[in-house]
Scaffold this active site. Structure first.
Site, mmCIF file in Angstrom:
data_model
loop_
_atom_site.group_PDB
_atom_site.id
_atom_site.type_symbol
_atom_site.label_atom_id
_atom_site.label_comp_id
_atom_site.label_asym_id
_atom_site.label_seq_id
_atom_site.Cartn_x
_atom_site.Cartn_y
_atom_site.Cartn_z
ATOM 1 N N ASP A 25 7.893 14.186 -0.769
ATOM 2 C CA ASP A 25 8.386 12.975 -0.100
ATOM 3 C C ASP A 25 9.889 13.069 0.182
ATOM 4 O OD1 ASP A 25 8.165 10.497 1.034
ATOM 5 O OD2 ASP A 25 8.111 9.396 -0.860
ATOM 6 N N ASN A 73 -0.985 7.967 6.379
ATOM 7 C CA ASN A 73 0.060 8.448 7.289
ATOM 8 C C ASN A 73 -0.362 8.409 8.764
ATOM 9 O OD1 ASN A 73 1.323 10.939 4.929
ATOM 10 N ND2 ASN A 73 2.132 8.914 5.359
#
Ligand code: IPE
Ligand code: IPE
Ligand code: MG
Length: 259
Positions: A25, A73
Site C-alpha cells: 500500500d 479496487n
C-alpha cells in the site's frame, strides 16, 4: 551499516515465516507527494515487487503472497484501473525470465475471470510454465477479496451437500482450507502492510487467524530488501502462543520466540 547479505544471513539463523503475505500500500501517496500522477507510484512499486521477491527467495521464505489488486479496487477511476492492468501485463511479460530462471512457481488467487484477457493470458501462460518449479511459490492476489473467497468456498460446500456428496457433519477446517483459493499453500505466518495503514482491507480473512501482523510506515515504492529484512526480524521477535500460555509456547518447536 550492515550489508544486506549480513542482515539476511542473521535472519536465516532463526525460524522464518513459511508464508508471508504483503499488502502493498501507498503507491498513490508516494506519487502525489512528488507531484506525480498516481500511476508513477504503481510503476515504481513494481520495482519493489522485484526486489522484495528476490530477497524473500534468498532468505528461504517458502511462499510469498502479494496483494496487488483487490476486488474493491475495481471501484477506482477507470484510467487508474486501466493503468494498473497495463502494468500487470507488463510485469508478467518482463518478469518471466526472472521467475523461470529462479525456479519460482507463479500462482494467482482471486476472481481471475474478471481480469481482462490481455492480463489473464500471460498470467495463465506463466502459471503453466512455472507449475513444476519447486522454489518459492509467488502468489499474486488479483481481483482478490477475502469475503469473496469465503463466499465461493461456502457455495462449493453447499453444492456438495446439495448433490449428496457431502454430509453437513463432515464439514471441517481441513475441508474449508481445501476449498479456499489458497489450498495447498502453507499457513500464513506473517502479514506485512506498508504505508502506515493498520487494517486488512479484505486480505486473507480466514488464513490470517493466527498470523503475526507487522505494519511498516514506509510507502510501497520505497519498500525494498532492507525493509523486508526489518519486518522479518520483527517477526522473529514475536512470541506466538496459539492460545497456550507463554511457558507452553516455549516448548513448541519452531514456534517459540527466537532470542
Ligand atoms: C496500493 O497503493 C496499490 C493498490 C491498491 C492497487 P494505493 O494505490 O492504494 O496507494 P494509496 O493508498 O492511495 O497511497
Ligand atoms: C489494499 O489497499 C489493496 C491492495 C494493496 C491491493 P487499498 O489501498 O485498496 O486499501 P484501503 O482502501 O485503503 O483499505
Ligand atoms: Mg491504498
Amino acid at each position: 551499516m550492515e550489508s544486506i547479505s549480513e542482515l539476511e544471513s542473521r535472519l536465516k539463523a532463526r525460524p522464518l515465516p513459511r508464508h508471508v503475505g504483503i499488502i502493498m500500500d501507498g503507491n498513490g501517496r508516494w506519487a502525489e507527494g512528488r507531484g506525480l500522477p498516481r500511476v508513477e507510484g504503481h510503476r515504481v512499486g513494481s520495482d519493489s515487487v522485484r526486489e522484495v521477491t528476490r530477497c524473500a527467495r534468498r532468505v528461504g521464505v517458502e511462499a510469498l503472497t502479494l496483494y496487488a489488486f483487490s476486488s474493491q479496487n475495481w471501484a477506482r477511476p477507470a484510467d487508474e484501473v486501466a493503468a494498473l492492468m497495463d502494468l500487470l501485463r507488463e510485469y508478467l511479460l518482463k518478469e518471466r525470465e526472472e521467475i523461470l530462471g529462479n525456479g519460482i512457481k507463479l500462482n494467482a488467487i482471486g476472481e481471475l475471470d474478471k481480469l481482462p484477457k490481455y492480463v489473464r493470458e500471460p498470467l495463465e501462460a506463466l502459471r503453466a510454465e512455472s507449475a513444476a518449479n519447486t522454489g518459492m511459490t509467488l502468489t499474486l492476489a488479483l481481483s482478490y477479496g477475502g469475503r469473496e473467497e469465503l463466499v465461493s468456498m461456502a457455495r462449493r460446500i453447499a453444492e456438495k451437500i446439495h448433490s449428496g456428496q457431502l454430509e453437513p457433519a463432515a464439514v471441517s477446517e481441513a475441508l474449508v482450507e481445501a476449498l479456499l483459493w489458497t489450498a495447498g499453500l502453507p499457513p500464513v505466518d506473517l502479514v506485512i502492510r506498508t504505508s502506515g495503514e493498520r487494517r486488512l482491507s479484505n486480505f486473507m480473512l480466514w488464513q490470517t487467524a493466527y498470523a503475526e501482523l507487522v505494519f511498516s510506515e514506509i510507502l510501497w515504492p520505497d519498500f525494498r530488501a532492507r525493509e523486508l529484512v526489518d519486518c522479518l526480524a520483527a517477526f522473529q521477535q514475536r512470541e506466538r502462543r496459539f492460545g497456550m500460555t507463554g511457558a507452553q509456547a516455549q516448548t513448541l518447536p519452531f514456534r517459540r520466540k527466537s532470542s
